[in-house]
Scaffold this active site. Structure first.
Site, PDB file in Angstrom:
ATOM      1  N   PHE A  12      31.625 -11.014   5.253  1.00  0.00           N
ATOM      2  CA  PHE A  12      31.440 -11.873   6.412  1.00  0.00           C
ATOM      3  C   PHE A  12      32.747 -12.518   6.883  1.00  0.00           C
ATOM      4  O   PHE A  12      32.732 -13.399   7.723  1.00  0.00           O
ATOM      5  CB  PHE A  12      30.410 -12.965   6.079  1.00  0.00           C
ATOM      6  N   SER A  44      37.485 -10.261   1.229  1.00  0.00           N
ATOM      7  CA  SER A  44      38.606 -11.200   1.083  1.00  0.00           C
ATOM      8  C   SER A  44      39.543 -10.752  -0.028  1.00  0.00           C
ATOM      9  O   SER A  44      40.755 -10.983   0.027  1.00  0.00           O
ATOM     10  CB  SER A  44      38.092 -12.615   0.803  1.00  0.00           C
ATOM     11  N   ASP A  63      33.414 -14.388  -9.477  1.00  0.00           N
ATOM     12  CA  ASP A  63      32.100 -14.273  -8.853  1.00  0.00           C
ATOM     13  C   ASP A  63      31.107 -13.848  -9.934  1.00  0.00           C
ATOM     14  O   ASP A  63      31.403 -12.944 -10.716  1.00  0.00           O
ATOM     15  CB  ASP A  63      32.130 -13.224  -7.732  1.00  0.00           C
ATOM     16  N   GLY A  67      24.968 -13.162  -6.181  1.00  0.00           N
ATOM     17  CA  GLY A  67      24.723 -13.576  -4.805  1.00  0.00           C
ATOM     18  C   GLY A  67      24.544 -15.071  -4.643  1.00  0.00           C
ATOM     19  O   GLY A  67      24.126 -15.775  -5.564  1.00  0.00           O
ATOM     20  N   HIS A 136      27.226 -22.099  -0.926  1.00  0.00           N
ATOM     21  CA  HIS A 136      27.397 -23.070   0.152  1.00  0.00           C
ATOM     22  C   HIS A 136      26.439 -24.259   0.050  1.00  0.00           C
ATOM     23  O   HIS A 136      26.295 -25.019   1.013  1.00  0.00           O
ATOM     24  CB  HIS A 136      27.226 -22.379   1.506  1.00  0.00           C
ATOM     25  N   ASP A 162      34.221 -21.010   6.040  1.00  0.00           N
ATOM     26  CA  ASP A 162      32.996 -21.498   6.689  1.00  0.00           C
ATOM     27  C   ASP A 162      33.021 -23.008   6.923  1.00  0.00           C
ATOM     28  O   ASP A 162      32.045 -23.708   6.663  1.00  0.00           O
ATOM     29  CB  ASP A 162      31.740 -21.109   5.890  1.00  0.00           C
TER      30      ASP A 162
END
Length: 202
Positions: A12, A44, A63, A67, A136, A162
């Protein structure tokens, strides 16, 4: 600049934002390795990893590959091709590894498959750049900020993705930690590049 067609990588990150990450990572790579939180399928990672490779540096890519909230089954950004039906969980690590191989970054990027706070528990390496693009929720954003921002060296960058100053445009947690970093007195904010917040450690 990039070794593969970046549009072939799931993700994204806007191209202008990615180019800014590449340029800033390249500019400070001599100060130490870079680190990203929230790799997903590696978009990224390609930008940051390519800069680190050119500078003969290293990118740590953190990570858990299960998800974020919005990637889960039934949520807005769920991708069925990344769903592991055997375990009933989302899994982006296989796709991430494919991206590293295609981009010839396997000897530059160090994947750390773990939650951010676990990876940070005994972290002691100074970092030239930290890119926060993990969960987020407010809890996740605050955890990433408090765990990793202190490791940015003077002259290095804290980057946050973001960041939406207008609440109507997107979620608030990245914006809130962007403001928190400025209020700390440790970081000086540059003008936003779309939703990418760049802050230099002073």
């Amino acid at each position: 600049m990039l070794p593969i067609d970046i549009n072939s990588v799931k993700g994204f990150l806007d191209g202008e934002e990615g180019a800014a990450l590449y340029e800033q990572a390249l500019a400070v790579a001599a100060l130490g390795p870079c680190l990203e939180i929230g790799s997903y399928c590696g978009k990224s990672t390609v930008y940051l990893g390519s800069a680190c490779k050119k500078a003969n540096s290293v990118l740590f890519a953190i990570d858990h590959h299960r998800g974020s909230e919005e990637h889960q089954l039934g949520e807005e950004y769920h991708d069925p091709s990344l769903y592991d039906a055997q375990f009933g969980k989302m899994d982006s690590f296989r796709e991430f590894r494919h991206t590293l191989a295609r981009a010839q970054l396997e000897n530059t990027v160090v994947p750390i498959v773990a939650p951010s706070q676990l990876a940070a528990r005994y972290w002691a390496t100074p970092l030239s750049m930290v890119f926060i693009d993990g969960g987020h929720s407010m809890e996740a954003a605050l955890t990433d900020y408090h765990a990793w921002a202190p490791h940015v060296v003077r002259g290095g960058w804290l980057a946050i993705h973001d960041v939406f100053p207008n609440p109507a445009d997107g979620g608030r947690p990245p914006f809130e930690i962007w403001k928190l970093a400025q209020a700390s007195g440790l970081f000086e904010a540059m003008p936003l590049i779309k939703t990418l917040g760049l802050l230099r450690r002073v």
